[in-house]
Design an enzyme around this catalytic site. Structure first.
Site, PDB file in Angstrom:
ATOM      1  N   TRP A   1       0.722  -1.159  -0.009  1.00  0.00           N
ATOM      2  CA  TRP A   1       0.018  -0.105   0.120  1.00  0.00           C
ATOM      3  C   TRP A   1       0.768   1.318  -0.046  1.00  0.00           C
ATOM      4  CZ3 TRP A   1      -0.154   4.047   3.461  1.00  0.00           C
ATOM      5  CH2 TRP A   1      -1.222   4.929   3.299  1.00  0.00           C
TER       6      TRP A   1
ATOM      7  N   ASP B   1     -15.448  12.491  -1.809  1.00  0.00           N
ATOM      8  CA  ASP B   1     -15.006  11.267  -1.330  1.00  0.00           C
ATOM      9  C   ASP B   1     -15.879  10.506  -0.151  1.00  0.00           C
ATOM     10  OD1 ASP B   1     -12.991   8.964  -0.716  1.00  0.00           O
ATOM     11  OD2 ASP B   1     -12.338  10.183  -2.637  1.00  0.00           O
TER      12      ASP B   1
ATOM     13  N   ARG C   1     -10.354  -3.135   7.829  1.00  0.00           N
ATOM     14  CA  ARG C   1     -10.652  -1.807   7.790  1.00  0.00           C
ATOM     15  C   ARG C   1     -12.304  -1.709   8.356  1.00  0.00           C
ATOM     16  NH1 ARG C   1     -11.875   3.234   3.482  1.00  0.00           N
ATOM     17  NH2 ARG C   1     -10.680   4.717   4.342  1.00  0.00           N
TER      18      ARG C   1
ATOM     19  N   LYS D   1     -16.108   7.586  -8.540  1.00  0.00           N
ATOM     20  CA  LYS D   1     -14.684   6.880  -7.989  1.00  0.00           C
ATOM     21  C   LYS D   1     -15.262   5.563  -7.260  1.00  0.00           C
ATOM     22  CE  LYS D   1     -10.983   7.584  -4.932  1.00  0.00           C
ATOM     23  NZ  LYS D   1     -10.395   8.700  -4.120  1.00  0.00           N
ATOM     24  N   TRP D   2     -14.961   4.311  -8.128  1.00  0.00           N
ATOM     25  CA  TRP D   2     -15.252   3.040  -7.542  1.00  0.00           C
ATOM     26  C   TRP D   2     -14.245   2.407  -6.723  1.00  0.00           C
ATOM     27  CZ3 TRP D   2     -19.224  -0.636  -9.943  1.00  0.00           C
ATOM     28  CH2 TRP D   2     -19.186  -1.801  -9.418  1.00  0.00           C
ATOM     29  N   ASP D   3     -14.282   2.601  -5.351  1.00  0.00           N
ATOM     30  CA  ASP D   3     -13.081   2.031  -4.474  1.00  0.00           C
ATOM     31  C   ASP D   3     -13.357   0.471  -3.949  1.00  0.00           C
ATOM     32  OD1 ASP D   3     -10.983   2.206  -3.005  1.00  0.00           O
ATOM     33  OD2 ASP D   3     -11.765   4.073  -1.671  1.00  0.00           O
ATOM     34  N   MET D   4     -12.437   0.176  -3.412  1.00  0.00           N
ATOM     35  CA  MET D   4     -12.423  -1.222  -2.793  1.00  0.00           C
ATOM     36  C   MET D   4     -11.268  -1.493  -1.810  1.00  0.00           C
ATOM     37  SD  MET D   4     -13.014  -4.119  -2.365  1.00  0.00           S
ATOM     38  CE  MET D   4     -12.618  -6.044  -2.466  1.00  0.00           C
ATOM     39  N   ASN D   5     -11.462  -1.317  -0.543  1.00  0.00           N
ATOM     40  CA  ASN D   5     -10.648  -1.103   0.341  1.00  0.00           C
ATOM     41  C   ASN D   5      -9.959  -2.316   1.202  1.00  0.00           C
ATOM     42  OD1 ASN D   5      -9.632   1.783   0.303  1.00  0.00           O
ATOM     43  ND2 ASN D   5     -11.814   2.109   0.414  1.00  0.00           N
TER      44      ASN D   5
ATOM     45  N   CYS E   1     -10.556   2.450  -8.282  1.00  0.00           N
ATOM     46  CA  CYS E   1      -9.692   2.609  -7.361  1.00  0.00           C
ATOM     47  C   CYS E   1      -9.721   1.402  -6.215  1.00  0.00           C
ATOM     48  CB  CYS E   1     -10.126   3.877  -6.456  1.00  0.00           C
ATOM     49  SG  CYS E   1      -9.305   4.180  -4.914  1.00  0.00           S
TER      50      CYS E   1
ATOM     51  N   ASP F   1      -2.418   6.018  -3.105  1.00  0.00           N
ATOM     52  CA  ASP F   1      -2.657   6.637  -2.028  1.00  0.00           C
ATOM     53  C   ASP F   1      -1.454   7.552  -1.461  1.00  0.00           C
ATOM     54  OD1 ASP F   1      -5.429   6.134  -1.924  1.00  0.00           O
ATOM     55  OD2 ASP F   1      -5.254   4.691  -0.070  1.00  0.00           O
TER      56      ASP F   1
HETATM   57  C1  DGJ Z   1      -8.910   4.463  -0.334  1.00  0.00           C
HETATM   58  C2  DGJ Z   1      -8.692   5.620  -1.471  1.00  0.00           C
HETATM   59  O1  DGJ Z   1      -7.491   5.178  -2.178  1.00  0.00           O
HETATM   60  C3  DGJ Z   1      -8.588   7.018  -1.049  1.00  0.00           C
HETATM   61  O2  DGJ Z   1      -8.457   7.732  -2.265  1.00  0.00           O
HETATM   62  C4  DGJ Z   1     -10.007   7.160  -0.451  1.00  0.00           C
HETATM   63  O3  DGJ Z   1     -11.056   7.204  -1.339  1.00  0.00           O
HETATM   64  C5  DGJ Z   1     -10.279   6.146   0.755  1.00  0.00           C
HETATM   65  N1  DGJ Z   1     -10.134   4.982   0.053  1.00  0.00           N
HETATM   66  C6  DGJ Z   1     -11.958   6.519   1.381  1.00  0.00           C
HETATM   67  O4  DGJ Z   1     -12.032   5.435   2.246  1.00  0.00           O
END
Ligand code: DGJ
Length: 748
Positions: free
Chosen positions: A201, A368, A445, A478-482, A528, A550
């Site tokens: 990361w 965001d 998370r 912005k389609w995120d996946m954390n 993302c 990030d």
């Molecule tokens: C991870 C993304 O890469 C960031 O830019 C931001 O959108 C955060 N998640 C938000 O939880």
């Protein structure tokens, strides 16, 4: 005709502009690999198919099967019947026994490129007739009664060949696929080295190069998505390979889940290069009459080093993979509130950012994480895709209207695959999270992962997201996946199909992004995943840009972006200017350098514009103008890597040159200043040697610390392309670390 078959020699020859790929049939009917490399105009190299090797144990048979299969360079080697190197296909019969042997049956050659059902895959695009051709080889295992269609598509102009396969069960009994790779390539070892893109990361896709040793060296993901750590790209190169010289064989996987990419150096001193779905966490039960499509793999060969390899891939993705209407359009310069506010924002705060942003030429606000449910931290509400009106006072429609009135577009963040335990969605449907019976779910998370293998789950999420998109004027998502995926099980599929879920999950993500982009054709979609954990060729089929990392520290970005540019066009790469000190490294860099480095991607800002120093804010106006001036050069030009901070040099330099050579933009970053520093000779590349170029340097003037005098840019002047490339220009040394400048060249 870029594909032909020589019936006498039983050789298929696939030609691109500068490369040839050859496949041969043995007497027994096996499909072997003959040659991949520089284009062969005349000879057919049939002798390279190793069918006459002596057996490796003392014996009298000239060609005993065990020895034969162990040495034959197979196009799609199978498991169970001999051949002990890496296999591409492992099939079980109805008794659970592993054995498969494929024999050639027939072929077809056709114009264009067929789709792969449910999967992202390249397309003919605007290529002229005959420039994209496909060879289908039909192979059969007569014992299993299974056919495998090997597909090879030739993209003549880009020097790319794509491979995939479709496996069909023609038997009346179930067959189980234990492993199905997409590509296999046998090369003689030339002291090969393996290039991979590895990271973590905040430091994705760093270039690594290592000698290939005996045994198997691989990179892969078991995290359910592509991952920060490893990337589905490998290149085999010779020791002398540089940006401009030497051989480079690359494979890049059009897939967004678990993968394995490997180089195996065998006892025969040849290297088998393979790419496909990670076999350790995959099985697929193939019922009678059913087919399984293996994802696509992109192959390219360059005999002129890594630079040509990168340009082949860049052109290929721009011309044949990215479908979005935004591909060549100027993307709105955005300001994202994540690092400006994190979860602590409301309508008024966002509007204050927008008012300031408008004055500087910024064109879109991206709201965001934190606008929905009751999310004020990362511990709740994922899955509750309705607006938190305590924060977004007046509602989303009001906010977007106000943003539009000020003159900016509006974009919004979602994390559609996630579910918080503290959410209405989870309380209503706890079984919608991926889970293993009897085990407590694994939080990461603070969230679980939704079971995207299930249609009802996807449909419910889609209804919420599309409802939001229809409720207001929204231009961008912005389609995120954390998180990495774990607990990969569900309460729906039978035991023998549980190991299909990882792949079904990926297919589910693809299906939903397909729906989104079909229903909202003009939407600018950015993928993302906690930065760049799902940056892969599969995702660019749906979104023309992906958030790269990030980590927006420009020095860190030099490595991240160089690794990304090795395989992807710059137009794909999300890059923003951040505040100082940087939130991930604490480093303080000049605002100008932050701007120059971000300019190489999809440009934007991620800082609280109401709080930054006035002199930084004043620079934004010029930076946004530069983005408009240089956008098409950066997005559509040919990429040249000149120097690399990754190679521990104190400076970094790269550039893009217009396809017709008329204009170029190079970025030079002096990462570390040296005492008693001298100007540095930099040889540019890609220019028209006969062209006469006017060079103008962009970069703030620097004061001499000794006498306070302004130091002029010594690079400005008129040069021929030849002298810029052979002799180079002198990059003036300036006092201070992290100093950058742009060199804009226009042919007179
Ligand atoms: C991870 C993304 O890469 C960031 O830019 C931001 O959108 C955060 N998640 C938000 O939880």
């Amino acid at each position: 005709m870029s594909i032909c078959f020589d019936d006498n020699k039983k050789i298929f020859k696939l030609d691109t502009q500068r490369t040839t790929y050859m496949i041969g049939l043995t007497q027994e009917g096996y499909v072997g690999h003959v040659y991949y490399g520089a284009r062969l105009e005349s000879a057919c190299a049939a002798h390279l198919l190793r069918t006459g090797e002596p057996p490796f144990t003392p014996g009298v048979l000239p060609s005993e099967k065990a020895a034969f299969l162990d040495t034959l360079p197979m196009e799609y080697p199978t498991g169970g019947v001999s051949g002990y190197r890496e296999t591409a296909l492992e099939l079980l019969n109805e008794l659970g026994q592993n054995g498969c042997e494929l024999f050639y049956r027939s072929y077809t050659i056709e114009e264009g490129k067929p789709e792969l059902e449910g999967l992202p895959s390249s397309f003919k695009g605007a290529a002229a007739d005959g420039e994209v051709m496909t060879l289908r080889l039909l192979l059969e295992d007569p014992v299993l009664n299974v056919t495998v269609e090997l597909r090879y598509s030739v993209f003549e102009k880009e020097d790319v060949i794509t491979r995939s396969a479709v496996i069909t069960n023609a038997a009346d009994k179930t067959r189980t696929i234990r492993k199905a790779y997409s590509a296999c390539l046998d090369l003689d070892n030339e002291d090969m080295e393996l290039i991979t893109l590895t990271g973590a990361w905040g430091r994705e896709r760093h270039i690594e190069r290592q000698k290939v040793r005996h045994g198997r060296t691989y990179v892969g993901s078991t995290r359910g998505y592509t991952s920060h750590q490893e990337h589905p790209f490998i290149a085999l190169v010779t020791p002398e390979t540089t940006q401009k010289t030497g051989s480079a064989y690359a494979m890049h996987f059009v897939y967004s889940g678990n993968f394995r990419a490997q180089a195996e150096l065998s006892q025969w001193d040849n290297v088998r290069m393979t790419m496909g779905i990670d076999p350790d966490r995959f099985t697929w039960v193939l019922d009678p009459g059913c087919s399984f499509a293996v994802p696509e793999c992109v192959l390219t060969y360059s005999e002129c080093g890594l630079g040509r390899m990168s340009r082949n891939l860049h052109d290929f993705y721009r011309n044949h993979m990215i479908r979005s209407p935004w591909l060549h359009r100027e993307r709105p310069i955005l300001i994202n509130n994540w690092e400006a506010t994190y979860f602590n924002f409301d309508t008024e705060k966002l509007l204050s950012i927008v008012r300031e942003a408008k004055k500087c030429g910024i064109e879109m606000l991206v709201m965001d994480d934190g606008w929905f449910g009751h999310r004020n931290l990362d511990d709740s509400s994922l899955g509750d895709w309705y607006v938190n009106e305590e924060k977004i006072k007046g509602g989303l429609k009001y906010l977007t209207e106000e943003v539009n009135k000020i003159g900016l577009k509006f974009g919004i963040w979602f994390e559609p695959e996630a579910i918080s335990p503290d959410s209405d969605l989870f309380r209503a449907h706890p079984d919608w999270a991926l889970q293993i019976s009897g085990r407590e779910g694994t939080l990461s998370r603070g969230q679980y992962v939704l079971d995207y293998s299930r249609k009802e789950v996807r449909d419910a999420i889609y209804d919420m997201i599309s409802g939001i998109l229809r409720s207001a004027n929204i231009d961008y998502v912005k389609w995120d996946m954390n998180r990495s995926i774990s607990d990969i099980g569900n309460l729906v599929l039978p035991p023998e199909r549980q190991q299909e879920i990882s792949h079904r999950y990926v297919l589910g993500v693809y299906e939903l992004q397909e729906r989104l982009t079909k229903d909202f054709p003009d939407l600018l979609l950015e993928n993302c995943a906690g930065g760049g954990a799902r940056f892969d060729p599969g995702m660019i089929y749906y979104s023309p840009q992906i958030w790269c990392s990030d980590d927006m520290d420009s020095v860190e970005r030099l490595r991240i972006q160089e690794g990304t540019e090795l395989a992807y066009p710059l137009s794909v790469m999300g890059a923003h200017v951040c505040c100082a000190p940087n939130h991930t490294t604490g480093r303080i860099l000049p605002f100008e350098t932050r701007g120059h480095v971000a300019l190489s991607g999809t440009f934007g800002y991620e800082l609280d514009i109401t709080k930054i120093p006035d002199e930084d804010r004043e620079m934004i106006q010029a930076q946004t103008q530069q983005y408009h001036q240089f956008h098409s050069l950066i997005a559509d030009g040919d990429y040249y890597r000149i120097h690399s901070w990754n190679d521990e040099q104190p400076y970094d330099c790269w550039g893009t040159v217009a396809k017709d050579g008329s204009e170029a933009l190079f970025t030079y970053v002096q990462v570390l200043a040296k005492p008693n520093q001298h100007s540095k000779k930099i040889r540019l590349d890609g220019l028209d040697p006969q062209g006469v170029y006017e060079l103008r340097t962009y970069g703030s003037e620097t004061k001499n610390p000794m006498n306070g005098e302004i130091m002029a840019h010594i690079e400005d002047g008129v040069y021929t392309g030849e002298e810029l490339m052979k002799a180079g220009i002198l990059a003036g040394a300036v006092p201070g670390d992290y100093r950058s400048r742009l060199w804009h060249l226009v042919r007179k």
